[in-house]
Design an enzyme around this catalytic site. Structure first.
Site, PDB file in Angstrom:
ATOM      1  N   LYS A  46      -0.398  11.271   5.464  1.00  0.00           N
ATOM      2  CA  LYS A  46      -0.187  10.579   4.184  1.00  0.00           C
ATOM      3  C   LYS A  46      -0.291   9.064   4.359  1.00  0.00           C
ATOM      4  O   LYS A  46      -0.323   8.326   3.385  1.00  0.00           O
ATOM      5  CB  LYS A  46       1.196  10.897   3.624  1.00  0.00           C
ATOM      6  CG  LYS A  46       1.582  12.351   3.584  1.00  0.00           C
ATOM      7  CD  LYS A  46       0.952  13.103   2.448  1.00  0.00           C
ATOM      8  CE  LYS A  46       1.589  14.485   2.316  1.00  0.00           C
ATOM      9  NZ  LYS A  46       0.965  15.299   1.263  1.00  0.00           N
ATOM     10  N   GLN A  49       5.963  11.346   0.546  1.00  0.00           N
ATOM     11  CA  GLN A  49       5.241  10.617  -0.497  1.00  0.00           C
ATOM     12  C   GLN A  49       5.617   9.144  -0.573  1.00  0.00           C
ATOM     13  O   GLN A  49       4.894   8.355  -1.188  1.00  0.00           O
ATOM     14  CB  GLN A  49       5.487  11.277  -1.860  1.00  0.00           C
ATOM     15  CG  GLN A  49       4.920  12.672  -1.986  1.00  0.00           C
ATOM     16  CD  GLN A  49       3.410  12.702  -1.839  1.00  0.00           C
ATOM     17  OE1 GLN A  49       2.712  11.784  -2.286  1.00  0.00           O
ATOM     18  NE2 GLN A  49       2.894  13.750  -1.232  1.00  0.00           N
TER      19      GLN A  49
END
Length: 406
Positions: A224, A201
Site C-alpha cells: 500500500k 489504508q
C-alpha cells in the site's frame, strides 16, 4: 518542491497502455504502484547479495542481514517505535492481525469481551471471530452511522472491565473514513484493554507516531506504500509481545531445541519463524525512504486537492451517490459511489475498456455494504502520482459508461 510530472516519471507502469488507452490507475487503496527506486533495490538484491540471513558467516549472508536489519530500523524510525525489536516483519496486514489473534488465544478467557468496529475489512473481523470460537470470548461491534462514521459515544456503553481487546482501522478501505483512533485508544486503555489499529489504508497518506498514539499494536502492508507485495509489519509494545506465544514454530524463532523441550528466541525473532521475505523487507525500507523523500505533508496536501476536485465533478452527475463522510476533512482520498440502479461491476468493466482501473464490489467489507443495503460500490482511490487530468478523463469515461448502460 512537489512536482507531480516529475514524480510520475519514477513509476514505469504509468507509461503503459491498457486496451489501447493510456493507463489511469485509480485502484491505489488495493495496491499502490512501485517506483523505479524500489524496483532497483529489488533487482540489486537478487543481482548482488541474495542469501539467507542471520545464520551465515559468509559475506553475502552478512550483507543481506545488514540490509534487512537496516530496513527494520528505517521502519522503526518512521513509525517512531521505541525499539527496533518491536517491529515484526510479516507477510502483510492480514498476517500481522492473525499473529496477534493467535497470541491472545492463551490470554483470553471465556468471560472476556473484544470489540471491533462496523467499518472493518474482513481481515480485521474474521481472525477475531475465530479467536472467540477458540476461547469462548464474546465479540461486540461498535456501530456506524449513515455517513459511514463510527458512533464513538457508543464505545462508552460497550467498554467494561471485561473488555480485553479493541480493534479498529485507522482509515476505512471501503469509504475512506478517518477514524478518531486517539480517542478510541484512550477510552480503551481506561478499562485496561489493549488496542490494535489496522493501518493498511492510513500509512500511504499519514505518518503515524505509535508512541504518541500510545497504541498497543499497529499493522500495515508494504504494497500500500509503494513497496512490494508479500511483506508487512506488526508493531507491538514490547510488554505485549513478550506475553504472547509464538505464531509459528520452526527455524530462526528458537533459542534451544531438543526432543524434550524447545525454548524460544527473544524479540523480534520469536515471531519470525523460517526464511523471511528478505528482499521484500529490504524493499519495504526503500519504499519508506521514497515516501519520506516526497514528504507526507506534501502527499496529504496534494491528495486532498485531488479528493476535492474529483468529489465536485462526480457530484454533478445525476443519480450518483457517494458513500462515506460528507465532510471531506473526515476522509482520505477514496471515493466510493454508485450510479442509480446500475451494477458497479458493469461500470467498472466499461471503465477498464477505456484504460481506467477502479475497484468494484464489497471491498472485503461486506458488513458495510449490508448496512447501506447495496451489493457493492465503485471505488476510485488516489495517490500522489495521480493528476487532475486523469480525473477529468475518469469522469468523462464514467459519463460515457452511464449512457451506454442506461
Amino acid at each position: 518542491m512537489f512536482n507531480v510530472d516529475n514524480i510520475r516519471k519514477d513509476f514505469p507502469i504509468l507509461q503503459r497502455e491498457v486496451n489501447g488507452r493510456p493507463l489511469i490507475y485509480l485502484d491505489n487503496a488495493a495496491t499502490s504502484q512501485t517506483p523505479q527506486q524500489v524496483i532497483d533495490v529489488i533487482v540489486d538484491y537478487y543481482s548482488n547479495y541474495n542469501a539467507n540471513i542471520h545464520r551465515g558467516v559468509h559475506s553475502l549472508s552478512q550483507e543481506a542481514t545488514d540490509a534487512y536489519e537496516q530496513a527494520r530500523e528505517k521502519i522503526r524510525a518512521h513509525f517512531n517505535a521505541k525499539k527496533s525489536h518491536e517491529i515484526i516483519f510479516t507477510s502483510g496486514t492480514t498476517d500481522s492481525i492473525n499473529l496477534v489473534a493467535n497470541g491472545f488465544s492463551s490470554i483470553l478467557e471465556s468471560e472476556d469481551e473484544i470489540i471491533v468496529s462496523a467499518l472493518e475489512h474482513h481481515s480485521n473481523i474474521v481472525p477475531w471471530q475465530m479467536l472467540c470460537e477458540r476461547t469462548g470470548a464474546r465479540l461486540k461491534v461498535l456501530p456506524m452511522d449513515e455517513n459511514g462514521e463510527l458512533l464513538i459515544d457508543e464505545l462508552d456503553n460497550l467498554l467494561s472491565n471485561k473488555t480485553k481487546l479493541v480493534f479498529v482501522n485507522h482509515i476505512s478501505n471501503a469509504l475512506g473514513t478517518i477514524n478518531p483512533i486517539k480517542t478510541i485508544i484512550d477510552k480503551a486503555h481506561k478499562v485496561g484493554a489493549a488496542v490494535l489499529i489496522d493501518g493498511a489504508q492510513s500509512c500511504p497518506h499519514i505518518k503515524p507516531d505509535v508512541q504518541d498514539l500510545d497504541v498497543d499494536f499497529y499493522v500495515c502492508s508494504a504494497h500500500k506504500i509503494c513497496g512490494p507485495t508479500g511483506v508487512g509489519m506488526l508493531y507491538g509494545k514490547e510488554e505485549w509481545l513478550n506475553k504472547m506465544e509464538p505464531y509459528r514454530g520452526g527455524g530462526e524463532m528458537i533459542d534451544q531445541v531438543s526432543f524434550e523441550k524447545t525454548t524460544y528466541a527473544g524479540l523480534p525473532h520469536k515471531f519470525e519463524a523460517g526464511t523471511p521475505n528478505v528482499c521484500g523487507g529490504i524493499a519495504f525500507g526503500a519504499a519508506i525512504d521514497y515516501m519520506n523523500s516526497i514528504g507526507f505533508d506534501n502527499i496529504a496536501n496534494y491528495e486532498n486537492e485531488l479528493l476535492h476536485y474529483a468529489t465536485e465533478q462526480l457530484l454533478e452527475i445525476e443519480g450518483l451517490k457517494i458513500y462515506g463522510p460528507k465532510e471531506l476533512t473526515h476522509k482520505t482520498s477514496v471515493i466510493s459511489f454508485n450510479v442509480r440502479n446500475i451494477h458497479p461491476y458493469d461500470i467498472g468493466t466499461l471503465l477498464d475498456k477505456m484504460g481506467i482501473a477502479v475497484r468494484t464490489g464489497h471491498h472485503c467489507a461486506q458488513p458495510i455494504m449490508d448496512f447501506f443495503k447495496i451489493p457493492g460500490t465503485i471505488r476510485a482511490s488516489f495517490m500522489f502520482y495521480n493528476t487532475k487530468e486523469e480525473i477529468d478523463q475518469f469522469v468523462a469515461s464514467l459519463k460515457k459508461s452511464i449512457l451506454m448502460l442506461s
